[in-house]
Design an enzyme around this catalytic site. Structure first.
Site, mmCIF file in Angstrom:
data_model
loop_
_atom_site.group_PDB
_atom_site.id
_atom_site.type_symbol
_atom_site.label_atom_id
_atom_site.label_comp_id
_atom_site.label_asym_id
_atom_site.label_seq_id
_atom_site.Cartn_x
_atom_site.Cartn_y
_atom_site.Cartn_z
ATOM 1 C CD GLU A 115 -2.574 1.539 -0.003
ATOM 2 O OE1 GLU A 115 -2.434 2.669 -0.524
ATOM 3 O OE2 GLU A 115 -3.282 0.632 -0.496
ATOM 4 C CG ASP A 160 -8.860 -4.501 -5.389
ATOM 5 O OD1 ASP A 160 -9.491 -3.949 -6.302
ATOM 6 O OD2 ASP A 160 -9.237 -4.520 -4.209
#
Length: 258
Positions: A115, A160
């Site tokens: 992330e 994703d």
């Protein structure tokens, strides 16, 4: 880009499609005693409050998991993950895909999640710390190429993206082809939105040429609110696990009732 924050969209119908499939696949994989590796390229914060101003502003959770949770009987892997999340974090909580995975995996399995967004990454570290996940504060594609093939080699990669950058529709197939060359036994799953301009179509056509044995599953649903652009959700899986078609058919039967 670093502007996307999933808190506005957590628990929407695309999440239901993605997470119900993810929980089922990991439940199937963990039936075997062999350990596995789980990798994810765009983790978000991993845990969301469906009572937050962000969630209430869009109404996507109300039109999503709040509306359709009764599709899933208590023994369903997704229902078990939702119940465990609420037990740990309260009744308004909703798991992002990293927490869905963490609650499905076993102590002997390994997990790494990327992330890049600073605040989301900090929250992800807090939320996944109890589960022993490795958090990578860097670009997800870079992580995927660096960590594959993983140890153990048996495993799963979830891709994703936010899809805020249009060239992702070209670069993501490149990534999947490169990862597959490095890790030909890994299950690679890509999530993508279905938008009115069908910008996903050339990408999916390319994936089907590159991976003729891949598995494509798409569901359509009404917009969460007037003017909401997403009209469906897609998953493309390389090295699809056995019986994934049965899960897909089961979900499709429910989405057509919306």
């Amino acid at each position: 880009m670093l502007s996307y924050q999933h808190g506005y969209h957590a628990g929407n119908l695309a999440d239901v499609h993605k997470h119900a499939t993810l929980a089922w696949v990991l439940s199937e994989l963990t039936k075997k005693d062999k350990p596995l590796s789980y990798l994810e390229t765009h983790g978000g914060r991993g845990l969301y409050d469906l009572g937050s101003p962000e969630a209430l502003k869009t109404g996507e959770a109300a039109a999503g998991i709040r509306k359709v949770e009764d599709w899933f009987p208590p023994a369903d892997p997704y229902a078990r993950v939702l119940a465990r999340t609420r037990q740990l974090h309260g009744r308004r909580s909703y798991p992002g895909s990293p927490l869905v995975a963490a609650l499905c995996l076993r102590p002997k399995d390994r997990m790494a999640v990327a992330e890049l967004h600073p605040r989301e990454g900090e929250a992800l570290e807090r939320n996944l710390r109890p589960h022993g996940a490795r958090i990578e504060r860097r670009d997800g594609a870079e992580m995927a190429l660096t960590l594959t093939p993983p140890d153990p080699r048996r495993g799963f990669l979830l891709i994703d993206p936010s899809w805020e950058v249009k060239d992702e529709y070209a670069t993501i197939p490149d990534l999947m082809e490169k990862v597959h060359r490095r890790w030909n036994v890994g299950i690679l799953m890509l999530w993508y939105p279905l938008l009115p301009d069908a910008r996903h179509a050339p990408m999916v056509q390319r994936l089907e040429r590159s991976f003729p044995d891949g598995f494509r599953h798409e569901v359509r649903f009404p917009p969460a609110r007037p003017g909401h652009g997403m009209e469906g959700s897609g998953l493309f899986t390389v090295n699809p696990p056995w019986r994934i078609g049965e899960r897909a058919d089961w979900l499709s039967q429910r989405f057509v009732t919306l």
